[in-house]
Scaffold this motif. Sequence first.
Motif, PDB file in Angstrom:
ATOM      1  N   VAL A   1      58.575  36.803  43.339  1.00 22.04           N
ATOM      2  CA  VAL A   1      58.427  35.502  44.149  1.00 22.04           C
ATOM      3  C   VAL A   1      57.532  35.884  45.278  1.00 22.04           C
ATOM      4  CG1 VAL A   1      59.912  34.051  45.388  1.00 22.04           C
ATOM      5  CG2 VAL A   1      60.655  34.968  43.237  1.00 22.04           C
ATOM      6  N   ARG A   2      57.962  37.198  45.828  1.00 20.83           N
ATOM      7  CA  ARG A   2      57.375  37.338  47.293  1.00 20.83           C
ATOM      8  C   ARG A   2      55.563  37.461  46.795  1.00 20.83           C
ATOM      9  NH1 ARG A   2      57.930  40.517  51.965  1.00 20.83           N
ATOM     10  NH2 ARG A   2      55.970  41.741  52.377  1.00 20.83           N
ATOM     11  N   ALA A   3      55.266  38.150  45.705  1.00 18.81           N
ATOM     12  CA  ALA A   3      54.104  38.218  45.062  1.00 18.81           C
ATOM     13  C   ALA A   3      53.316  37.054  45.167  1.00 18.81           C
ATOM     14  CB  ALA A   3      53.930  39.098  43.880  1.00 18.81           C
ATOM     15  N   LEU A   4      54.023  36.155  44.410  1.00 11.97           N
ATOM     16  CA  LEU A   4      53.570  34.493  44.214  1.00 11.97           C
ATOM     17  C   LEU A   4      53.042  33.857  45.749  1.00 11.97           C
ATOM     18  CD1 LEU A   4      52.415  32.257  42.590  1.00 11.97           C
ATOM     19  CD2 LEU A   4      54.841  31.387  42.695  1.00 11.97           C
ATOM     20  N   LEU A   5      53.971  34.211  46.833  1.00 10.79           N
ATOM     21  CA  LEU A   5      53.880  33.574  47.908  1.00 10.79           C
ATOM     22  C   LEU A   5      52.885  34.270  48.697  1.00 10.79           C
ATOM     23  CD1 LEU A   5      55.509  31.565  49.964  1.00 10.79           C
ATOM     24  CD2 LEU A   5      56.668  33.416  50.695  1.00 10.79           C
ATOM     25  N   GLN A   6      52.530  35.530  48.542  1.00  6.73           N
ATOM     26  CA  GLN A   6      51.322  36.162  49.312  1.00  6.73           C
ATOM     27  C   GLN A   6      50.056  35.598  48.584  1.00  6.73           C
ATOM     28  OE1 GLN A   6      52.528  40.188  48.127  1.00  6.73           O
ATOM     29  NE2 GLN A   6      53.063  40.597  50.331  1.00  6.73           N
ATOM     30  N   ARG A   7      50.065  35.458  47.398  1.00 10.00           N
ATOM     31  CA  ARG A   7      48.994  34.799  46.729  1.00 10.00           C
ATOM     32  C   ARG A   7      48.524  33.305  46.990  1.00 10.00           C
ATOM     33  NH1 ARG A   7      51.001  37.163  42.169  1.00 10.00           N
ATOM     34  NH2 ARG A   7      51.585  35.209  41.094  1.00 10.00           N
ATOM     35  N   GLN A   8      49.743  32.690  47.383  1.00 15.64           N
ATOM     36  CA  GLN A   8      49.310  31.309  47.800  1.00 15.64           C
ATOM     37  C   GLN A   8      48.911  31.403  49.202  1.00 15.64           C
ATOM     38  OE1 GLN A   8      53.364  30.088  46.949  1.00 15.64           O
ATOM     39  NE2 GLN A   8      52.879  28.977  45.013  1.00 15.64           N
ATOM     40  N   PHE A   9      49.441  32.034  50.080  1.00 21.57           N
ATOM     41  CA  PHE A   9      49.038  32.177  51.626  1.00 21.57           C
ATOM     42  C   PHE A   9      47.604  32.885  51.573  1.00 21.57           C
ATOM     43  CE2 PHE A   9      53.467  31.388  52.863  1.00 21.57           C
ATOM     44  CZ  PHE A   9      53.226  30.661  54.274  1.00 21.57           C
ATOM     45  N   ARG A  10      47.349  33.822  50.823  1.00 22.98           N
ATOM     46  CA  ARG A  10      45.958  34.408  50.882  1.00 22.98           C
ATOM     47  C   ARG A  10      44.915  33.320  50.358  1.00 22.98           C
ATOM     48  NH1 ARG A  10      48.246  39.397  48.940  1.00 22.98           N
ATOM     49  NH2 ARG A  10      47.988  38.744  46.592  1.00 22.98           N
ATOM     50  N   ALA A  11      45.210  32.458  49.539  1.00 22.67           N
ATOM     51  CA  ALA A  11      44.227  31.639  49.140  1.00 22.67           C
ATOM     52  C   ALA A  11      43.884  30.588  49.942  1.00 22.67           C
ATOM     53  CB  ALA A  11      44.854  30.799  47.750  1.00 22.67           C
ATOM     54  N   TRP A  12      44.946  29.898  50.420  1.00 26.63           N
ATOM     55  CA  TRP A  12      45.097  29.093  51.847  1.00 26.63           C
ATOM     56  C   TRP A  12      44.178  29.538  53.078  1.00 26.63           C
ATOM     57  CZ3 TRP A  12      44.472  24.329  52.235  1.00 26.63           C
ATOM     58  CH2 TRP A  12      44.822  23.596  53.483  1.00 26.63           C
ATOM     59  N   ASN A  13      44.644  31.028  53.231  1.00 30.84           N
ATOM     60  CA  ASN A  13      43.868  31.586  54.196  1.00 30.84           C
ATOM     61  C   ASN A  13      42.397  31.702  53.882  1.00 30.84           C
ATOM     62  OD1 ASN A  13      44.338  33.502  56.528  1.00 30.84           O
ATOM     63  ND2 ASN A  13      42.914  34.719  55.350  1.00 30.84           N
ATOM     64  N   ARG A  14      41.924  32.052  52.929  1.00 23.69           N
ATOM     65  CA  ARG A  14      40.615  32.102  52.599  1.00 23.69           C
ATOM     66  C   ARG A  14      39.996  30.609  52.435  1.00 23.69           C
ATOM     67  NH1 ARG A  14      42.348  35.574  48.134  1.00 23.69           N
ATOM     68  NH2 ARG A  14      42.410  33.736  46.741  1.00 23.69           N
ATOM     69  N   ARG A  15      40.379  29.598  52.155  1.00 26.37           N
ATOM     70  CA  ARG A  15      40.130  28.360  52.192  1.00 26.37           C
ATOM     71  C   ARG A  15      39.688  27.933  53.702  1.00 26.37           C
ATOM     72  NH1 ARG A  15      42.541  23.782  48.635  1.00 26.37           N
ATOM     73  NH2 ARG A  15      41.248  24.442  47.233  1.00 26.37           N
ATOM     74  N   LEU A  16      40.717  28.228  54.685  1.00 24.88           N
ATOM     75  CA  LEU A  16      40.527  28.022  56.095  1.00 24.88           C
ATOM     76  C   LEU A  16      39.494  28.847  56.631  1.00 24.88           C
ATOM     77  CD1 LEU A  16      44.111  27.449  57.152  1.00 24.88           C
ATOM     78  CD2 LEU A  16      42.738  25.887  56.758  1.00 24.88           C
ATOM     79  N   THR A  17      39.361  30.139  56.299  1.00 22.07           N
ATOM     80  CA  THR A  17      38.419  30.973  56.783  1.00 22.07           C
ATOM     81  C   THR A  17      36.954  30.484  56.632  1.00 22.07           C
ATOM     82  OG1 THR A  17      40.134  32.925  56.857  1.00 22.07           O
ATOM     83  CG2 THR A  17      37.752  33.365  56.898  1.00 22.07           C
ATOM     84  N   ALA A  18      36.593  30.136  55.404  1.00 24.81           N
ATOM     85  CA  ALA A  18      35.691  29.578  55.005  1.00 24.81           C
ATOM     86  C   ALA A  18      35.096  28.467  55.631  1.00 24.81           C
ATOM     87  CB  ALA A  18      35.541  29.277  53.399  1.00 24.81           C
ATOM     88  N   GLU A  19      36.155  27.551  56.038  1.00 30.41           N
ATOM     89  CA  GLU A  19      35.801  26.616  56.831  1.00 30.41           C
ATOM     90  C   GLU A  19      35.390  26.987  58.283  1.00 30.41           C
ATOM     91  OE1 GLU A  19      35.103  23.461  55.545  1.00 30.41           O
ATOM     92  OE2 GLU A  19      35.844  23.709  53.766  1.00 30.41           O
ATOM     93  N   VAL A  20      35.905  27.630  58.686  1.00 32.88           N
ATOM     94  CA  VAL A  20      35.801  28.191  60.175  1.00 32.88           C
ATOM     95  C   VAL A  20      33.961  28.800  60.039  1.00 32.88           C
ATOM     96  CG1 VAL A  20      36.349  29.814  61.974  1.00 32.88           C
ATOM     97  CG2 VAL A  20      38.261  28.559  60.668  1.00 32.88           C
ATOM     98  N   ARG A  21      33.918  29.508  59.099  1.00 29.73           N
ATOM     99  CA  ARG A  21      32.635  30.346  59.143  1.00 29.73           C
ATOM    100  C   ARG A  21      31.632  29.234  58.864  1.00 29.73           C
ATOM    101  NH1 ARG A  21      34.792  35.159  55.559  1.00 29.73           N
ATOM    102  NH2 ARG A  21      35.402  36.580  57.259  1.00 29.73           N
TER     103      ARG A  21
END
Length: 206
Positions: free
Chosen positions: A125-145
């Motif tokens: 459950v923790r591992a899934l939550l981490q993957r979900q947050f990382r995916a969202w983080n990558r999406r936002l970071t790409a938009e900032v760049r």
Amino acid sequence: MSPRHSAAEARRTRERIIERGLDLASLEGLEGLTIGRLAADLGISKSGLLGHFGTKQALQLAAMQRAAVIFNREVWHPAASAPPGLPRLRAVCAAWISYLTGGIFPGGCLFVSSTFEQDGRTGPVRALLQRQFRAWNRRLTAEVRTAVRNGELPDGTNAEQLVFELYGVMMSLNHTIQLHTDTRAITRAQTAITRLLPRDPAAPPA
């Protein structure tokens, strides 16, 4: 009952379980998402519920996966048609605020509550939550760049730091709305977003 009808009924029952599970988890946490509680709430047997998920952990994972679908529907999809970069970031943040304050889940954002609940734990459950947050983080970071490349944010903007601060605004908004029921937090969050994502990068902070 024909096999086709049986399969359709099974899908409807599974949907009911997940929908009720999401509401319950948002109010009482993922640990409150138990087979017995859900079976009682839905008026079905424990064995019948176990036939769909097998274990409490499988039920928790299904709830988090569905929560991600809802988050994307409410936050990303409304903003996806905005131009890449700063306009899309601002649209995402507006949709994010609406998601957090619009009563999508009765107990507030399931991801925020689950983050605190899973602190210090290990497992799927923790591992899934981490993957979900990382995916969202990558999406936002790409938009900032993209915004930096477009000249919409200053050169040298630290994309990871800016995304970290955007997360902080949203975490604080959810906390203030859910714990203190302070609707002024919406205006404060909007003010913070305007400061972090100004329409004119040369404009002074609000």
